[in-house]
Design an enzyme around this catalytic site. Structure first.
Site, PDB file in Angstrom:
ATOM      1  CD  GLU A  23      -2.657   1.589   0.465  1.00  0.00           C
ATOM      2  OE1 GLU A  23      -2.892   2.843   0.103  1.00  0.00           O
ATOM      3  OE2 GLU A  23      -3.465   0.604   0.047  1.00  0.00           O
ATOM      4  CB  THR A  41      -5.602   0.101  -3.697  1.00  0.00           C
ATOM      5  OG1 THR A  41      -4.964   0.694  -2.501  1.00  0.00           O
ATOM      6  CG2 THR A  41      -5.561  -1.422  -3.693  1.00  0.00           C
ATOM      7  CG  HIS A 101      -4.851   3.191   3.895  1.00  0.00           C
ATOM      8  ND1 HIS A 101      -5.696   4.210   4.746  1.00  0.00           N
ATOM      9  CD2 HIS A 101      -5.365   3.217   3.038  1.00  0.00           C
ATOM     10  CE1 HIS A 101      -6.646   4.545   3.801  1.00  0.00           C
ATOM     11  NE2 HIS A 101      -6.339   4.139   2.465  1.00  0.00           N
ATOM     12  CG  ASP A 152      -1.226   0.039  -3.777  1.00  0.00           C
ATOM     13  OD1 ASP A 152      -0.449   0.760  -3.539  1.00  0.00           O
ATOM     14  OD2 ASP A 152      -2.234   0.303  -2.891  1.00  0.00           O
ATOM     15  CG  HIS A 153      -1.644   4.020  -4.982  1.00  0.00           C
ATOM     16  ND1 HIS A 153      -1.375   4.824  -4.070  1.00  0.00           N
ATOM     17  CD2 HIS A 153      -2.750   3.124  -4.282  1.00  0.00           C
ATOM     18  CE1 HIS A 153      -2.191   4.723  -3.073  1.00  0.00           C
ATOM     19  NE2 HIS A 153      -2.879   3.564  -3.381  1.00  0.00           N
TER      20      HIS A 153
END
Length: 649
Positions: free
Chosen positions: A286, A326, A457, A508-509
């Site tokens: 994440e 995501t 996150h 994911d990013h």
């Protein structure tokens, strides 16, 4: 004007003034925040305040439309009744609370995304359980709600002291006067609602100026309305046969052979027909921006294990994520497709039985499993993975009438040592993966595992006494995730199945997508590495690559023959030319070398030269060939999904 303040419409006018004043204050706060990261010309400041005022006025009129009509039609004998006073005051107070909450939400949303409300905000509204818990763990929610209520009470008291309520209830406006006032408020509101587009605020190259020109509430409903975008309706097009010809030529590799259908990208990839079939564990991290790692210049020492692994791996040091969510990362890593406009395919209708990375593994005899420490209902992840060749293991709730082609296993309480709003900590999900791998090894099953982590996150909380940074900060969450991954690999090294297991670590990013430019390329760069690949030397792949290229490159290294309906390519092929795909839900980016093409709605095309060392994008007239190549990729990707041609056969 004095008659309005002393007439039936005094409350409505007072609310409009309050809304515009508070909107001005919020815009100024956001401007001060943005000014720390970008420079503004005087005319830019004047523009976003002027345009912002018009958007605020239009939004305020829309919010008061129904009340304006109510004031028009209710007879005087009913308007002065006690029940109407109570109803009016209640609705007035409710609208104060709602708009004040939206103003607060704008500030927090800007802190996270440096943007007015957009498609992400619409997504988050759908998943209220996770979002409310996230807010509660990130901010002192009782104090915030209490503060909003106190401000609303204070404003209500101010209206009372200014005698706005009494002026309204004691007035006796004739119907023709009320009709005039209603016309002056309702007609502009309807014109604004049906004519004015939110992207009218986007007139310059300074992204911050464009965002500051908008009104948050109006931006939210504009994003809600534009949930999905039809490429053919909004973007530049070329002839379909030309589009597929360009894409097929770009996807041609030294070992590829296309099927006969010229309106398809279906092709066979010829490998060495190797019998090497390792287990594959993909750790999708994440929000792991490249600039968290020392390899990219970070000096905080928050990723010591990842930096060490990068030195002993096939390291993609110049890889770019396709999006900022995501689900975009999942889309890229499972479907190998550019980010088509609107929501990610993971979240769309009719996204079942697509030809995924998992199906390539399935054809080789693997069992695919998606592991998630939260509730896979969020963002439609369970539906997507469960109906596209994967079993599911998540920390969710049992839903009625849920159906998957694969199986779903819920993570039990005894497997959890730490949990927050987004799910169990990374250490716990890795323990679940180890237990599952042990069971599959005993059964003689090859496994392909896709793990989605959650610890990095917001609210950035994790177990105590694991690292030297306390819970609650992004840096701490990154370091904890690094620690958990390192501990996971240390543990599995002792397993009998490790020697035949490849580990992939990829983001994911990035943690943030906002920057000076409308699409800030540097905010899409992510780390990616392949560990424990037998008979393969450690190497640094410095070519510019995309997330969608990861698995085609892995399969080439494994020597596999396979069928592909992916836009991803083997970056080690002699014919490979660097290109990447990036995007938001509306902006579509194709970059080849330093040539940058941005496709936008209303068939808008912007072209730039990108200087990576300076992170600069200078407007430049690129050759039509490159522009058409960008159009071709997105146009064909949209068409193939829409027409059901990406289905697993």
């Amino acid at each position: 004007m004095n008659q309005i303040f002393k007439g039936r419409y005094s409350i409505l006018l007072g609310f409009l003034i309050y809304f515009i004043v508070f909107s001005f204050i919020i815009r100024t706060i956001l401007f001060v925040s943005a000014a720390q990261k970008a420079e503004f010309q005087f005319l830019e400041v004047m523009r976003f305040y002027l345009v912002g005022f018009l958007f605020d006025l239009g939004t305020g009129l829309i919010l008061t439309t129904l009340y304006s009509i109510y004031l028009l039609v209710i007879p005087h004998r009913f308007y002065v009744k006690k029940w109407n006073r109570v109803l009016t005051l209640s609705i007035f107070f409710l609208f104060l609370v709602i708009t004040l909450f939206s103003f607060f939400a704008e500030l927090t949303f800007w802190q996270e995304f440096e943007s007015r409300f957009n498609f992400i905000a619409v997504d988050y509204l759908i998943y209220t359980y996770e979002v409310i818990h996230n807010i509660n763990e990130s901010y002192p929610l009782p104090l915030l709600v209490g503060g909003i209520l106190l401000i609303a009470l204070g404003l209500t008291y101010l209206f009372y002291k200014l005698k706005i309520f009494s002026s309204s209830f004691k007035s006796h406006n004739r119907f023709k006067n009320r009709l005039l006032y209603a016309t002056l408020t309702v007609v502009p509101a309807l014109l604004f609602l049906f004519i004015v587009k939110n992207n009218w605020a986007e007139q310059g190259n300074n992204r911050y100026t464009n965002e500051l020109s908008k009104a948050g509430i109006y931006s939210f409903f504009a994003a809600f309305k534009n949930n999905e975008l039809n490429y053919h309706d909004f973007y530049s097009l070329i002839a379909n046969k030309d589009a597929f010809a360009l894409v097929r030529k770009e996807l041609t590799e030294s070992n590829s052979s296309f099927k006969n259908d010229r309106f398809s990208i279906l092709r066979n990839l010829k490998g060495t027909d190797s019998a090497y079939k390792p287990n594959v564990i993909t750790i999708t991290v994440e929000s792991l921006s490249a600039d968290f790692l020392a390899h990219y210049g970070n000096t905080q020492n928050i990723t010591p294990r990842l930096d060490s692994f990068a030195n002993h791996s096939v390291f993609f040091s110049n890889m770019y994520a396709t999006g900022t969510r995501t689900v975009r990362g999942m889309e890229a890593l499972t479907l190998g497709i550019p980010p088509t406009p609107g929501s990610s395919i993971v979240r769309r209708m009719d996204n079942e039985h697509l030809y995924t990375v998992g199906h390539v593994f399935e054809e080789k005899g693997y069992v695919n499993t998606f592991f998630y420490g939260g509730d896979g209902y969020f963002d439609n992840m369970n539906h997507f993975f469960g109906n596209n060749g994967y079993n599911i293991v998540d920390r969710g709730r049992k839903l009625l009438n849920e159906t998957y082609d694969g199986t779903r296993t819920l993570i039990s309480d005894d497997a959890v040592t730490f949990e927050n709003a987004w799910g169990i900590c990374d250490g716990d999900i890795f323990n679940v993966v180890i237990k599952d791998a042990d069971e599959k090894y005993k059964k003689g099953q090859l496994f392909n595992n896709f793990i989605m982590t959650t610890s990095n996150h917001r609210p950035f909380t994790f177990p105590n006494n694991k690292i030297d940074i306390p819970s609650g900060s992004r840096e701490g969450a990154v370091k904890y995730t690094d620690f958990a991954i390192g501990q996971f690999i240390d543990q599995i090294k002792k397993k009998p199945w490790f020697k035949n297991t490849v580990i992939i670590i990829v983001a994911d990013h990035c943690a943030s997508s906002a920057g000076k430019n409308e699409i800030d390329i540097s905010k899409y760069q992510i780390p990616c590495m392949i560990l424990n690949l037998k008979n393969t030397e450690n190497r640094n792949i410095s070519k510019m690559t995309s997330q969608i290229d990861l698995f085609p490159t892995l399969w080439s290294l494994l020597g596999w023959n396979y069928t592909s309906e992916f836009y991803g390519k083997n970056v080690l092929d002699q014919k490979y030319e660097s290109r990447v795909f990036l995007g938001t839900y509306q902006k579509l980016v194709y970059m080849k070398g330093d040539s940058l093409v941005i496709l936008s709605p209303h068939r808008k095309i912007d072209t730039y030269l990108y200087n990576k060392s300076k992170n600069e994008q200078k407007p430049f007239a690129l050759p039509k060939k490159i522009v058409n190549q960008g159009i071709a990729n997105y146009q064909t990707a949209f068409d193939l999904f829409r027409d059901g041609k990406l289905r697993y056969k």
